[in-house]
Design a protein around this motif. Structure first.
Motif, PDB file in Angstrom:
ATOM      1  N   SER A 863       0.960  -1.299   0.072  1.00 53.37           N
ATOM      2  CA  SER A 863      -0.050   0.039   0.120  1.00 53.37           C
ATOM      3  C   SER A 863       0.854   1.142  -0.046  1.00 53.37           C
ATOM      4  O   SER A 863       2.103   1.109   0.580  1.00 53.37           O
ATOM      5  CB  SER A 863      -0.883  -0.106   1.171  1.00 53.37           C
ATOM      6  OG  SER A 863       0.037   0.167   2.211  1.00 53.37           O
ATOM      7  N   ASP A 864       0.351   2.366  -0.344  1.00 59.05           N
ATOM      8  CA  ASP A 864       1.037   3.664  -0.427  1.00 59.05           C
ATOM      9  C   ASP A 864       1.482   4.150   0.749  1.00 59.05           C
ATOM     10  O   ASP A 864       2.755   4.500   0.982  1.00 59.05           O
ATOM     11  CB  ASP A 864       0.169   4.652  -1.013  1.00 59.05           C
ATOM     12  CG  ASP A 864      -0.393   4.680  -2.590  1.00 59.05           C
ATOM     13  OD1 ASP A 864       0.512   3.689  -3.259  1.00 59.05           O
ATOM     14  OD2 ASP A 864      -1.096   5.168  -2.874  1.00 59.05           O
ATOM     15  N   GLU A 865       0.854   3.798   1.855  1.00 57.31           N
ATOM     16  CA  GLU A 865       1.198   4.115   3.341  1.00 57.31           C
ATOM     17  C   GLU A 865       2.418   3.376   3.728  1.00 57.31           C
ATOM     18  O   GLU A 865       3.327   3.890   4.283  1.00 57.31           O
ATOM     19  CB  GLU A 865       0.206   3.931   4.109  1.00 57.31           C
ATOM     20  CG  GLU A 865       0.514   4.490   5.666  1.00 57.31           C
ATOM     21  CD  GLU A 865      -0.968   4.285   6.660  1.00 57.31           C
ATOM     22  OE1 GLU A 865      -0.579   4.525   7.763  1.00 57.31           O
ATOM     23  OE2 GLU A 865      -1.886   4.002   6.098  1.00 57.31           O
ATOM     24  N   ALA A 866       2.364   2.024   3.254  1.00 56.77           N
ATOM     25  CA  ALA A 866       3.282   1.099   3.949  1.00 56.77           C
ATOM     26  C   ALA A 866       4.641   1.367   2.921  1.00 56.77           C
ATOM     27  O   ALA A 866       5.898   1.527   3.449  1.00 56.77           O
ATOM     28  CB  ALA A 866       3.054  -0.433   3.362  1.00 56.77           C
ATOM     29  N   VAL A 867       4.334   1.829   1.639  1.00 53.63           N
ATOM     30  CA  VAL A 867       5.746   2.217   0.896  1.00 53.63           C
ATOM     31  C   VAL A 867       6.341   3.614   1.491  1.00 53.63           C
ATOM     32  O   VAL A 867       7.413   3.446   1.590  1.00 53.63           O
ATOM     33  CB  VAL A 867       5.379   2.405  -0.694  1.00 53.63           C
ATOM     34  CG1 VAL A 867       6.657   2.950  -1.382  1.00 53.63           C
ATOM     35  CG2 VAL A 867       5.079   0.913  -1.183  1.00 53.63           C
ATOM     36  N   LYS A 868       5.623   4.641   1.848  1.00 52.01           N
ATOM     37  CA  LYS A 868       5.958   5.599   2.303  1.00 52.01           C
ATOM     38  C   LYS A 868       6.781   5.474   3.763  1.00 52.01           C
ATOM     39  O   LYS A 868       7.843   5.847   3.981  1.00 52.01           O
ATOM     40  CB  LYS A 868       4.776   6.441   2.548  1.00 52.01           C
ATOM     41  CG  LYS A 868       5.154   7.944   2.922  1.00 52.01           C
ATOM     42  CD  LYS A 868       3.967   8.886   3.128  1.00 52.01           C
ATOM     43  CE  LYS A 868       4.413  10.096   3.577  1.00 52.01           C
ATOM     44  NZ  LYS A 868       3.070  11.166   3.472  1.00 52.01           N
ATOM     45  N   LYS A 869       6.148   4.724   4.331  1.00 52.09           N
ATOM     46  CA  LYS A 869       6.728   4.285   5.851  1.00 52.09           C
ATOM     47  C   LYS A 869       8.123   3.647   5.604  1.00 52.09           C
ATOM     48  O   LYS A 869       9.098   4.070   6.413  1.00 52.09           O
ATOM     49  CB  LYS A 869       5.744   3.271   6.636  1.00 52.09           C
ATOM     50  CG  LYS A 869       6.329   2.997   8.016  1.00 52.09           C
ATOM     51  CD  LYS A 869       5.445   1.875   8.873  1.00 52.09           C
ATOM     52  CE  LYS A 869       6.045   1.538  10.117  1.00 52.09           C
ATOM     53  NZ  LYS A 869       5.042   0.454  10.562  1.00 52.09           N
ATOM     54  N   ARG A 870       8.307   2.619   4.806  1.00 47.77           N
ATOM     55  CA  ARG A 870       9.591   2.185   4.483  1.00 47.77           C
ATOM     56  C   ARG A 870      10.742   3.202   3.943  1.00 47.77           C
ATOM     57  O   ARG A 870      11.593   2.988   4.240  1.00 47.77           O
ATOM     58  CB  ARG A 870       9.463   0.945   3.552  1.00 47.77           C
ATOM     59  CG  ARG A 870       8.791  -0.376   4.160  1.00 47.77           C
ATOM     60  CD  ARG A 870       9.025  -1.605   3.303  1.00 47.77           C
ATOM     61  NE  ARG A 870       8.458  -1.445   1.939  1.00 47.77           N
ATOM     62  CZ  ARG A 870       7.238  -1.767   1.638  1.00 47.77           C
ATOM     63  NH1 ARG A 870       6.303  -2.390   2.517  1.00 47.77           N
ATOM     64  NH2 ARG A 870       6.921  -1.826   0.349  1.00 47.77           N
ATOM     65  N   LYS A 871      10.100   4.206   3.037  1.00 49.27           N
ATOM     66  CA  LYS A 871      11.003   5.050   2.476  1.00 49.27           C
ATOM     67  C   LYS A 871      11.605   6.032   3.613  1.00 49.27           C
ATOM     68  O   LYS A 871      12.614   6.318   3.721  1.00 49.27           O
ATOM     69  CB  LYS A 871      10.310   5.860   1.484  1.00 49.27           C
ATOM     70  CG  LYS A 871      11.006   6.831   0.826  1.00 49.27           C
ATOM     71  CD  LYS A 871      10.479   7.470  -0.313  1.00 49.27           C
ATOM     72  CE  LYS A 871      11.322   8.421  -1.139  1.00 49.27           C
ATOM     73  NZ  LYS A 871      10.749   9.405  -2.077  1.00 49.27           N
ATOM     74  N   LEU A 872      10.775   6.362   4.578  1.00 47.60           N
ATOM     75  CA  LEU A 872      11.096   7.313   5.641  1.00 47.60           C
ATOM     76  C   LEU A 872      12.120   6.444   6.790  1.00 47.60           C
ATOM     77  O   LEU A 872      12.950   7.073   7.040  1.00 47.60           O
ATOM     78  CB  LEU A 872       9.805   7.606   6.441  1.00 47.60           C
ATOM     79  CG  LEU A 872       8.915   8.650   5.935  1.00 47.60           C
ATOM     80  CD1 LEU A 872       7.653   8.866   6.572  1.00 47.60           C
ATOM     81  CD2 LEU A 872       9.781   9.936   5.728  1.00 47.60           C
ATOM     82  N   GLU A 873      11.701   5.134   6.891  1.00 44.95           N
ATOM     83  CA  GLU A 873      12.630   4.141   7.623  1.00 44.95           C
ATOM     84  C   GLU A 873      14.051   4.116   7.254  1.00 44.95           C
ATOM     85  O   GLU A 873      15.160   4.277   7.824  1.00 44.95           O
ATOM     86  CB  GLU A 873      11.872   2.787   7.805  1.00 44.95           C
ATOM     87  CG  GLU A 873      10.832   2.712   8.758  1.00 44.95           C
ATOM     88  CD  GLU A 873      10.083   1.465   8.588  1.00 44.95           C
ATOM     89  OE1 GLU A 873      10.499   0.552   7.959  1.00 44.95           O
ATOM     90  OE2 GLU A 873       9.121   1.272   9.374  1.00 44.95           O
ATOM     91  N   LYS A 874      14.089   4.121   5.646  1.00 50.35           N
ATOM     92  CA  LYS A 874      15.378   4.127   5.036  1.00 50.35           C
ATOM     93  C   LYS A 874      16.144   5.139   5.214  1.00 50.35           C
ATOM     94  O   LYS A 874      17.355   5.276   5.633  1.00 50.35           O
ATOM     95  CB  LYS A 874      15.132   3.596   3.420  1.00 50.35           C
ATOM     96  CG  LYS A 874      16.481   3.586   2.808  1.00 50.35           C
ATOM     97  CD  LYS A 874      16.219   2.795   1.360  1.00 50.35           C
ATOM     98  CE  LYS A 874      17.513   3.059   0.510  1.00 50.35           C
ATOM     99  NZ  LYS A 874      17.390   2.523  -0.790  1.00 50.35           N
ATOM    100  N   GLN A 875      15.612   6.493   5.042  1.00 51.89           N
ATOM    101  CA  GLN A 875      16.221   7.791   5.164  1.00 51.89           C
ATOM    102  C   GLN A 875      16.551   7.866   6.620  1.00 51.89           C
ATOM    103  O   GLN A 875      17.668   8.275   6.742  1.00 51.89           O
ATOM    104  CB  GLN A 875      15.060   8.935   4.913  1.00 51.89           C
ATOM    105  CG  GLN A 875      14.681   9.013   3.415  1.00 51.89           C
ATOM    106  CD  GLN A 875      13.690   9.933   2.961  1.00 51.89           C
ATOM    107  OE1 GLN A 875      13.104  10.583   3.898  1.00 51.89           O
ATOM    108  NE2 GLN A 875      13.437  10.209   1.728  1.00 51.89           N
ATOM    109  N   GLU A 876      15.805   7.677   7.440  1.00 48.17           N
ATOM    110  CA  GLU A 876      16.313   7.653   8.712  1.00 48.17           C
ATOM    111  C   GLU A 876      17.441   6.718   9.324  1.00 48.17           C
ATOM    112  O   GLU A 876      18.410   7.062  10.006  1.00 48.17           O
ATOM    113  CB  GLU A 876      15.113   7.426  10.012  1.00 48.17           C
ATOM    114  CG  GLU A 876      15.494   7.536  11.325  1.00 48.17           C
ATOM    115  CD  GLU A 876      14.310   6.857  12.284  1.00 48.17           C
ATOM    116  OE1 GLU A 876      14.631   6.903  13.421  1.00 48.17           O
ATOM    117  OE2 GLU A 876      13.339   6.975  11.687  1.00 48.17           O
ATOM    118  N   GLY A 877      17.278   5.658   8.573  1.00 46.16           N
ATOM    119  CA  GLY A 877      18.309   4.562   8.919  1.00 46.16           C
ATOM    120  C   GLY A 877      19.876   5.102   8.350  1.00 46.16           C
ATOM    121  O   GLY A 877      20.888   4.712   8.839  1.00 46.16           O
ATOM    122  N   GLU A 878      19.792   5.536   6.887  1.00 49.70           N
ATOM    123  CA  GLU A 878      20.828   6.108   6.260  1.00 49.70           C
ATOM    124  C   GLU A 878      21.616   7.041   7.198  1.00 49.70           C
ATOM    125  O   GLU A 878      22.803   7.510   7.215  1.00 49.70           O
ATOM    126  CB  GLU A 878      20.399   6.648   4.949  1.00 49.70           C
ATOM    127  CG  GLU A 878      20.154   5.158   3.928  1.00 49.70           C
ATOM    128  CD  GLU A 878      19.845   5.700   2.631  1.00 49.70           C
ATOM    129  OE1 GLU A 878      19.431   6.881   2.446  1.00 49.70           O
ATOM    130  OE2 GLU A 878      20.019   4.918   1.708  1.00 49.70           O
TER     131      GLU A 878
END
Length: 928
Positions: A863-878
């Protein structure tokens, strides 16, 4: 293969045995790297731990160990024949880099032994005849350095004194150095000494690091008294040793004497080699300043990575493996001991002056273009050149013989023909050949004209051609009479041959021969097949029997032979005065000989490089050289020069292009065994070969001269030195980061495998980014961290390459081709299949890999919400990873132990874990 055990037995009566035991126990303590041998006349012995070493290394069995004494006074002993002794000493000095002491007994009635001869890897002079007889020329380099550390103006200063007793050369150097002693390591590689002297005791915080650097360089390190590192009498000592005329005050005014620390180190080496105790050393040495910057800098890791020369003590260095596995073995087509030594020096001292390199390349090209010149030099002239340096030393020590003088005469006699061979070239490089070879040789021929005339006037050439080295009989009345007597005896001896042939019904000169040697004089010889004619014949008595036949005499020949040998001995005694006068005159030619040796050694090296270039499977090409800082290295279809010579290898060449506009930092990914390491080494070897003046293994080459080649290749542990894989990586990488400039070539292979995936990747990224952004050097970086390829998106100078492979029909096929772009997958399981792993292990590995990939990269929620969440997690992780790397880079690794470093890294990692970021957690899950 184990040596044959000697037949000799150590037999001592009780008094002598107890006396020897008392003497041996009273000897001063010695390090394990010194071996004491005892000359017993017909054989030799070693005792204690030295006996155990000889049993293990020489005989490969402890059964040869016997014991002197009994009970607590028992002493291990091993007997060595002369052949065993020579083999053992050769291995100790040349392969194991041990010291040797040989004791002799002054009186047979007493146990008054004394050390008559001593040798070490850097000072072989007293054992030269054993190590390098007629069939064992001196092809290794010798030398000793002294190192003195000091602190001046807050800077770490290193003073170096170097002496090559073989070449009669002294050098001093003094320079500032980093805490990793990178300048010292480069100097040790360039000079390649066999021994290093350092002051004994605590050297302060730098002492441990200094010893660590020296241990990487395979040196025998000796600690000497601090009082030996003094320049108190240096001017006076050098005034006696140097060739240049002048007293101590004149020496003190030389610029080298201003390098106080270096002169102190040189004084320690002079004392260690006992140069002042031998008059033959006086007025024989040269002294110069050594400039590190005149040669390319190589660290010891680069020498190992590029396989420049056999590792000391390895199977290859002792002749057990093909010599072409190293660059030295590949290029060393030299015909003389002088050339062998100089080419090894060239490989450790690549040039950085473009004019000097181009001159060597011109000479090699001229040699390649003229087949006739190359053939006549190799087959007719160079192979007959003796070791002129060794001969010069024998002359200066008054240890030369008439045979040595005649061999030198033969060498000088060939020089005009050698010049004629060089003159056969009439191409564009005639001026270079004349400047480097022809003109100096003609001057030396002129200098040696009087020497030739002296030998022709005094030496009996007819006898010399037959292996007898005597003065002409017409030089002295008594000699003439003795020669006439000997000629008459030789006619009578020939008559005896005819009589014996008739008596035994054999054909003179065919089935029965008259022969002679220095030990026995004249004798008859028949083959073993003809031996039956001597049976029960009392007129003849046998001397001995061997596979060459039976040697024998009759009474008449026995009498004539005794008269002839007596006359010959009288002749030798009578000519002694003349021979002594010849030697006194010959000493005056020592410096000329050394100069001649330098010219012929250079000629031999140029011949070797040309021969290697034309004899390769695909002939090498001349590289086009550019000035330092040009920022270009281009190879078209580059090959590894050693690998392409191996049997059953069809080498696949590749291209390599560095330039400022196309990226100076290349990341190479791909499967194990795919050719990454070979590709890296091919480039490094080509640059090194080009800068020694060699043609290179490719179709076309364009090279900006580099100031250094620095390497981090392989992941072998150094447990014997207390250094783990990870720490070895970090030490070598720290040296690279501190030593490299934007004119360097850096080769890094698989950095970061000695620790966890997370830490290893972080370090690999940080180091790569620093090299690419801050140093801007040429760099080849092979890695299994595919994530590292993302660096190319952030740094313009980074380019991705990969070695190609296919997995058609489930089978891995390695193509060994380097192509642009990152590798898109891992082939680890396929490589395991190639290595014949059990099928059950392979299947489990595939299943587990699939699970990890699902955990990491697949999520059922798209879902769009899940994809957006994973993107934010990746940015924070990097961002968390970037913070981790910044903190890790700020650690003071130079002053931290490996254990402290690991503790701090773990703290930082735990801090990141505490953030509970899903993206980071998925990365960390790969470690388990």
């Amino acid at each position: 293969m184990a040596n044959v055990q000697p037949k000799e037995q150590l037999v001592l009566d009780g008094a002598h045995e107890q006396g020897f035991l008392a003497f041996y126990k009273g000897l001063p303590e010695k390090p394990n790297t010194t071996v004491r041998l005892f000359d017993r006349g017909e054989y030799y012995t070693v005792h204690g731990q030295d006996a155990v070493l000889a049993a293990r290394e020489l005989f490969r069995t402890n059964s040869v160990i016997k014991h002197l004494g009994g009970g607590s006074n028992k002493l291990e002993s091993v007997v060595l024949s002369r052949l065993n002794f020579e083999s053992f000493v050769r291995d100790l000095l040349l392969l194991k880099h041990y010291r040797v002491e040989l004791y002799k007994q002054k009186s047979s009635s007493k146990n008054d032994w004394e050390a008559e001869y001593k040798a070490s890897p850097g000072n072989l002079s007293q054992f030269e005849e054993i190590l390098f007889g007629a069939n064992n020329e001196l092809t290794v380099t010798t030398g000793v350095i002294g190192v003195k550390l000091a602190s001046e103006g807050g800077h770490r200063v290193v003073g170096i004194g170097y002496i090559d007793a073989n070449g009669r050369q002294m050098s001093v150097a003094e320079f500032n150095d980093s805490d990793t002693f990178s300048n010292l390591e480069a100097l040790v590689v360039q000079l390649s000494p066999r021994e290093c002297l350092i002051p004994s005791g605590d050297l302060g915080p730098d002492g441990a690091k200094l010893k660590q650097v020296l241990s990487r360089s395979q040196l025998l390190v000796s600690e000497r008294k601090r009082t030996e590192f003094t320049n108190k009498d240096a001017s006076q000592d050098l005034s006696r040793l140097l060739r240049t005329k002048g007293d101590a005050s004149a020496v003190a005014a030389r610029p080298e004497m201003d390098r106080t620390n270096a002169i102190c180190a040189l004084a320690a080496v002079i004392k260690y080699l006992e140069l002042l105790g031998d008059d033959s050393n006086f007025a024989q040495y040269t002294l110069s300043m050594y400039d590190l910057s005149q040669y390319m800098r190589l660290d010891s890791a680069a020498v190992r990575a590029l396989h420049v020369e056999p590792i000391s003590g390895s199977v290859e260095s002792s002749g057990g493996v093909s010599k072409t596995h190293t660059l030295l073995g590949l290029l060393d087509k030299c015909r003389t001991p002088l050339g062998h030594r100089l080419l090894a020096q060239w490989l450790r001292q690549p040039l950085v002056d473009i004019n000097k390199i181009e001159e060597r390349l011109d000479l090699v090209e001229a040699m390649i273009c003229t087949v006739e010149m190359r053939h006549s030099l190799g087959e007719e002239h160079l192979r007959r050149v003796p070791d002129l340096n060794r001969m010069a030393r024998k002359l200066s020590r008054k240890a030369a013989t008439l045979q040595d003088c005649y061999r030198l005469y033969q060498c000088v006699e060939r020089l005009p023909y050698l010049c004629e061979a060089i003159a056969k070239y009439d191409g564009p490089h005639t001026a270079s050949l004349a400047a480097v070879f022809t003109t100096p040789l003609q001057e030396l021929i002129s200098d040696l004209a009087k020497y030739q005339e002296m030998i022709e006037t005094t030496v009996d050439m007819e006898q010399a051609n037959q292996g007898e080295y005597v003065i002409k009989p017409d030089f002295d009345e008594t000699l003439a009479e003795l020669r006439e007597t000997m000629n008459g005896l030789e006619k009578d001896i020939q008559n005896q041959l005819r009589k014996a042939a008739n008596d035994l019904c054999l054909e003179a000169g065919k089935s029965i021969k008259l022969e002679s040697n220095a030990q026995l004089g004249f004798y008859f010889r028949v083959t073993l097949k003809e031996e039956k004619v001597l049976r029960n014949n009392r007129s003849y008595h046998m001397i001995d029997t061997n596979k060459a036949g039976v040697r024998f005499r009759n009474n008449a020949l026995q009498d004539l032979n005794e008269q002839h040998m007596a006359s010959k001995e009288e002749y030798v005694q009578q000519q002694k005065t003349v021979v002594e006068e010849i030697m006194n005159i010959a000493v005056g030619y020592v410096e000329v000989l050394q100069n001649l040796g330098q010219v012929l050694a250079t000629l031999d090296c140029i011949f070797a490089l040309a021969t290697a270039a034309v004899s390769a499977p695909i002939p090498y090409v001349r590289p086009k050289l550019l000035e330092q800082g040009s920022g270009v290295i281009k190879f078209q279809e580059i090959r590894h020069p050693c690998l392409e010579l191996q049997d059953d290898v069809s080498f696949i060449p590749n291209d390599c292009t560095f330039d400022k506009g196309n990226g100076l930092f290349h990341i190479i990914t791909g499967p194990n065994m795919g050719g990454k390491s070979t590709y890296l080494r091919s480039v490094g070897a080509a640059v090194l070969m080009a800068q020694i003046g060699s043609f290179v293994a490719c179709q076309e080459a364009e090279i900006s001269i580099v100031d250094s080649i620095l390497a981090r290749v392989g992941a072998g542990d150094c447990q014997l030195k207390g250094v783990s894989t990870f720490m070895a990586e970090m030490l070598e990488t720290a040296t690279i980061l501190r030593s490299a400039s934007n004119k360097s070539l850096i080769i890094i292979d698989e950095l970061g495998r000695g620790t966890s995936t997370y830490d290893g990747f972080g370090l690999a990224w940080a180091i790569s980014e620093y090299i690419a952004k801050e140093i801007s050097a040429f760099c080849l970086f092979a890695t299994h961290f595919h994530e590292l390829t993302a660096l190319a998106d952030e740094v313009d100078s980074v380019q991705n390459y990969h070695v190609t492979a296919t997995t058609a029909h489930g089978a891995l096929t390695l193509l060994y081709q380097v192509r642009p772009g990152p590798c898109d997958r891992s082939f680890g399981i396929h490589v395991a299949e190639l290595a014949n792993f059990p099928s059950s292990v392979i299947e489990y590995a595939k299943r587990k890999a699939g699970e990890l990939e699902d955990d990491f990269g697949n999520d059922d929620d798209d879902s769009d919400e899940a994809v957006k969440k994973r993107k934010l997690e990746k940015q924070e992780g990097e961002k968390l990873i970037e913070e981790f790397l910044t903190k890790a880079a700020s650690l003071d690794v130079d002053n931290m132990s490996e254990q402290d470093l690991e503790i701090e890294i773990n703290k930082l990692r735990d801090e990141v874990k505490g953030k509970n970021n899903p993206y980071v957690s998925r990365l960390l899950s790969r470690e388990t």
